[in-house]
Design a protein around this motif. Structure first.
Motif, mmCIF file in Angstrom:
data_model
loop_
_atom_site.group_PDB
_atom_site.id
_atom_site.type_symbol
_atom_site.label_atom_id
_atom_site.label_comp_id
_atom_site.label_asym_id
_atom_site.label_seq_id
_atom_site.Cartn_x
_atom_site.Cartn_y
_atom_site.Cartn_z
ATOM 1 N N SER A 150 8.347 50.616 -74.095
ATOM 2 C CA SER A 150 8.112 50.550 -75.542
ATOM 3 C C SER A 150 8.933 51.641 -76.218
ATOM 4 O O SER A 150 9.307 52.644 -75.591
ATOM 5 C CB SER A 150 6.625 50.723 -75.867
ATOM 6 O OG SER A 150 6.181 52.029 -75.534
ATOM 7 N N ASP A 151 9.210 51.436 -77.522
ATOM 8 C CA ASP A 151 10.017 52.417 -78.260
ATOM 9 C C ASP A 151 9.385 52.797 -79.592
ATOM 10 O O ASP A 151 10.061 53.310 -80.480
ATOM 11 C CB ASP A 151 11.434 51.883 -78.471
ATOM 12 C CG ASP A 151 11.492 50.623 -79.330
ATOM 13 O OD1 ASP A 151 10.423 50.121 -79.733
ATOM 14 O OD2 ASP A 151 12.607 50.134 -79.589
ATOM 15 N N GLY A 152 8.096 52.548 -79.749
ATOM 16 C CA GLY A 152 7.411 52.889 -80.992
ATOM 17 C C GLY A 152 7.395 51.764 -82.004
ATOM 18 O O GLY A 152 6.713 51.861 -83.010
ATOM 19 N N SER A 153 8.122 50.706 -81.730
ATOM 20 C CA SER A 153 8.119 49.536 -82.605
ATOM 21 C C SER A 153 7.090 48.537 -82.088
ATOM 22 O O SER A 153 6.193 48.887 -81.315
ATOM 23 C CB SER A 153 9.521 48.904 -82.630
ATOM 24 O OG SER A 153 9.807 48.295 -81.382
ATOM 25 N N ALA A 154 7.225 47.276 -82.490
ATOM 26 C CA ALA A 154 6.373 46.206 -81.961
ATOM 27 C C ALA A 154 7.024 45.513 -80.770
ATOM 28 O O ALA A 154 6.507 44.505 -80.296
ATOM 29 C CB ALA A 154 6.094 45.186 -83.058
#
Length: 274
Positions: free
Chosen positions: A160-164
């Motif tokens: 994950s990268d902090g987005s959806a």
């Protein structure tokens, strides 16, 4: 707090602060609401605490996992980011690797005898070989954007990268092979943070909330929401206590562990469908 409210508040928060997660979040495609209407309603869960264990209030938990009878933790903050093993009963830690002061540690995963450690904004994943004496640094890989959570299904990595978005990643090259957008009733769910693979599903902390979402990794659809509000008693909160973050699954004993950033406790919990 209901996830619909959380999604609204999170969207407002991200838009207000201009966080990169807000910039990278994707809107649900047209027709998603119609599609969501025919999908099963996400299950709602609460929890029961089965046991609690001490946890260092200096550990800014970014990644948590169980591997071969051992609990591992990756921590964040500049100058304080480490990979360490934890003694469950005493809460004592044994440092296995430390990042330079310029790097902020994020999620961790173990696959194929190697431990992968993300960094927040350094665009680098550090890879260590597990040895009898600890960890041996073997290589680094670069990746675009931020690093948040990391887990594995035993063959691939999921990030994950902090987005959806969730990305399927090749562990050998760390190249992204697939992207899915996580949705709840057709709406994108941003701020996906720490990840854990449990029985074919990805469990993810939703940053700034007390919620864990259970995700179908093939479609990105949220199949369940676990509300962990009130898990850390009010009397255990201090000025440095931060948000819920950290999920570890012991597949042999079917034990589920959760904690938070600078929390004084680590909990073994059972989830209960409402």
């Amino acid at each position: 707090m209901k996830l619909a409210t959380i999604l609204l508040l999170t969207t407002l928060l991200l838009s207000a602060c201009g966080n990169s997660a807000a910039r990278s979040a994707r809107r649900a495609p047209k027709g998603a609401a119609t599609a969501a209407a025919v999908q099963p309603e996400p299950k709602q869960y609460t929890y029961r605490v089965k046991a609690s264990y001490p946890h260092s209030t200096k550990a800014y938990t970014q990644g948590l996992l169980w591997h071969d009878g051992q609990l591992w933790e990756g921590t964040g903050q500049h100058g304080e980011s480490v990979v360490q093993t934890l003694d469950l009963e005493t809460g004592r830690s044994h440092e296995m690797a430390r990042l330079p002061r310029s790097e902020f540690g994020e999620g961790i995963a173990i696959l194929g005898g190697e431990l992968f450690q993300l960094t927040w904004q350094s665009n680098t994943v550090h890879v260590y070989r597990l040895t009898d004496s600890g960890l041996e640094k073997v290589r680094d890989h670069r990746y675009p954007g931020e690093g948040w959570g990391l887990t594995t299904d035993g063959e691939k990595l999921y990030m994950s990268d902090g987005s959806a978005n969730l990305y399927t990643v090749d562990p050998t090259t760390f190249r992204r092979e697939k992207r899915v957008t996580v949705t709840w009733r057709g709406e994108a769910v941003p701020y996906l943070n720490e990840l854990e693979w449990i029985d074919g599903r990805i469990w993810a902390n939703v940053y700034t909330t007390d919620q864990v979402v259970i995700i179908d990794p093939a479609t990105g659809r949220v199949e369940g929401v676990v509300d962990l509000a009130g898990l850390l008693p009010a009397g255990e909160h201090t000025p440095t206590t931060d948000v819920l973050n950290g999920i570890a699954w012991d597949p042999d004993s079917k034990r589920l562990f959760v904690t938070g950033k600078n929390w004084s406790k680590l909990f073994e919990i059972e989830i209960i469908e409402q």
